[in-house]
Design an enzyme around this catalytic site. Sequence first.
Site, PDB file in Angstrom:
ATOM      1  N   THR A 152     -32.934  47.632 -21.779  1.00 37.79           N
ATOM      2  CA  THR A 152     -33.927  47.083 -20.866  1.00 37.79           C
ATOM      3  C   THR A 152     -33.990  48.193 -19.881  1.00 37.79           C
ATOM      4  OG1 THR A 152     -33.488  44.734 -21.207  1.00 37.79           O
ATOM      5  CG2 THR A 152     -34.081  45.323 -18.987  1.00 37.79           C
ATOM      6  N   THR A 159     -38.445  44.934 -19.355  1.00 37.67           N
ATOM      7  CA  THR A 159     -37.839  44.962 -20.688  1.00 37.67           C
ATOM      8  C   THR A 159     -38.813  44.666 -21.813  1.00 37.67           C
ATOM      9  OG1 THR A 159     -35.955  44.079 -21.944  1.00 37.67           O
ATOM     10  CG2 THR A 159     -37.194  42.505 -20.645  1.00 37.67           C
TER      11      THR A 159
HETATM   12  O1  DON Z   1     -34.429  38.962 -19.935  1.00 36.36           O
HETATM   13  C1  DON Z   1     -33.329  39.126 -20.409  1.00 36.36           C
HETATM   14  O2  DON Z   1     -32.311  38.639 -19.963  1.00 36.36           O
HETATM   15  C2  DON Z   1     -33.180  39.989 -21.624  1.00 36.36           C
HETATM   16  N1  DON Z   1     -34.413  40.030 -22.355  1.00 36.36           N
HETATM   17  C3  DON Z   1     -32.755  41.334 -21.178  1.00 36.36           C
HETATM   18  C4  DON Z   1     -32.511  42.213 -22.330  1.00 36.36           C
HETATM   19  C5  DON Z   1     -31.659  43.329 -22.028  1.00 36.36           C
HETATM   20  O3  DON Z   1     -31.183  43.538 -20.936  1.00 36.36           O
HETATM   21  C6  DON Z   1     -31.403  44.181 -23.170  1.00 36.36           C
HETATM   22  N2  DON Z   1     -30.536  45.202 -22.895  1.00 36.36           N
HETATM   23  N3  DON Z   1     -30.163  45.832 -22.090  1.00 36.36           N
END
Ligand code: DON
Length: 581
Positions: free
Chosen positions: A392, A410
């Site tokens: 993200t 993200t």
């Molecule tokens: O909104 C969320 O919590 C997730 N879609 C965030 C995804 C994420 O942080 C992926 N990696 N770092």
Amino acid sequence: MFNFHSYNKFKFLTLLILTLSILFVDCRNSPKEQNEADYEIIQSAKGKKAMVVSAHHLATKVGNEILQKGGNAIDATIAVQYALAVVYPRAGNIGGGGFMVIRTKDGNYDSIDYREKAPKASTRDMYLDDEGNVIPGLSRNGHLAVGVPGTVDGMEEVHKKYGKIKDFKVLIQPAIDLASNGFLLTPMEIERFNRFKKDFVKYNKSPNAFIKDTLWVEGDRLVQKDLANTLTLIRDNGKAGFYEGETADKLIAEMKTGNGIITHDDLTSYQSKWRAPLVGNYKDYKIISMAPPSSGGIALLQMLKMVEKYPLADYGFQSKEAMHLMIEAERRVYSDRAKHLGDSDFYKVPQDSLLDAEYIEDRMRDFNPKKSTPSDMVAAGSFAVPMETFETTHTSVIDEAGNAVSVTTTLNSNYGSKVVVSNAGFFLNNEMDDFSAKPGVPNQFGLVGNEANAIEPEKRMLSSMTPTIVEKDGELFMVLGAPGGSTIITAVFQVFLNVVEFGMPLDDALFAKRFHHQWLPDVVLYENGGLTEASKQSLKDLGHSLKDVKYMALVKAIHVQPDGALHGVGDNRSEDHAAGY
Ligand code: DON
């Protein structure tokens, strides 16, 4: 035919060409341009007036240029967001969404939710088979995993409300230039392009900039003509350049090549939302963070309140007492998250009760400093150990006037659903996996959910993103946030405590190894090499199970020093870049 004059002319011309080419070569070899590959990643930077920390050195550079042109933190953030959509395709995006928390120079707070929404045709059981079982992968890869993107609408909203550089073109043009001229790929992006190549091929029927016959290698540049065209449409038409016309047509056509359900109506009716940020206190600090549909703000405030009355500083950094206390707070908060949190426009989130001091006190009543909490509240759960590194992206910005922005955005997984909108050049998110596809069944981050986070048309899926701003005695103190799925909230919690309780400079606070507990499964994750054998044993003696992981969350933060100078730090677990002046 040959005479002296023409010889002299020849000599003169030769000399001229030689001089020019020396100048040209010299110019190319000047330290600035010499070699694109010679860029230096700076994870810890100081500035007197302004600072940008982002996931990519080129995006940080764009942010600094906008600030130096007189733009404010919001302008710089918009420019960085679009630049990241080009140079950081695994998470920077126009096909995703995010949350932004703002503190203006006058000390006012605001936040915007440009989170993706479930398409109108979505249904609660859309990822289940006839027997009611979750169909593996359906909410994670391919066209059905995609939520209605919010980024372009969100950027337009923040620009309208807070932009100082009124001409939006100035903010998006650097991204267009990066897309059409191309840029040198970083080693980490190259590694991911190669790792995900088979998915790119599987989920895309037509060629795109991310797939090539051979493997990507060091020195390769990424040119994105389709994306440059899409960004130009946004530049010239605002959000209509994305949600309507050519781009929208391409996105809907893309949906039809797979099992996608997003319609033109979904796109034109998308609206981001201004929401009151969550504001709470920890000792002398005021914490300003994101409200639902992110769980980040509520969970962070709950955890801080749970540990506030204990002498953490006396316990010491990663002492048995401090870790046990923090783990037990994390456990309780994530269990509340699973039950009570979802999109407050669809589900009555008991926000006030969850943040009520007595409730929080009560939640910790069964905390036993000598033992992990008996597990009748912790049902057995299977755990999806992350199969791909988390991506993200977060950006922290402070401008000369003192405006601050904390924004996390993200596509969910690396490159989201892996679907690229054909001829439009951008990846679509797989944010639908953040819903609870079925009560109690974990998503890719091992998070479980229930009614509060069940799928409904136009609902926003629950997030863990925790863009946060901290004040001390009424003054701006810190801006921070991170990617990392479920580990975002605990990373923000720990970095903050590392600074304010354990007295670490921001770089040490960020680089220190972290640990994480999320109620289910009942296991403490810790970063490789992060805990001594003795501290592992002491946690085991208290009844905790442990599991090591490569790394968790990638924090990007700015700390306002006592003399007003800014210390910006990106995570050394990645290629983050901090720069200011
Ligand atoms: O909104 C969320 O919590 C997730 N879609 C965030 C995804 C994420 O942080 C992926 N990696 N770092």
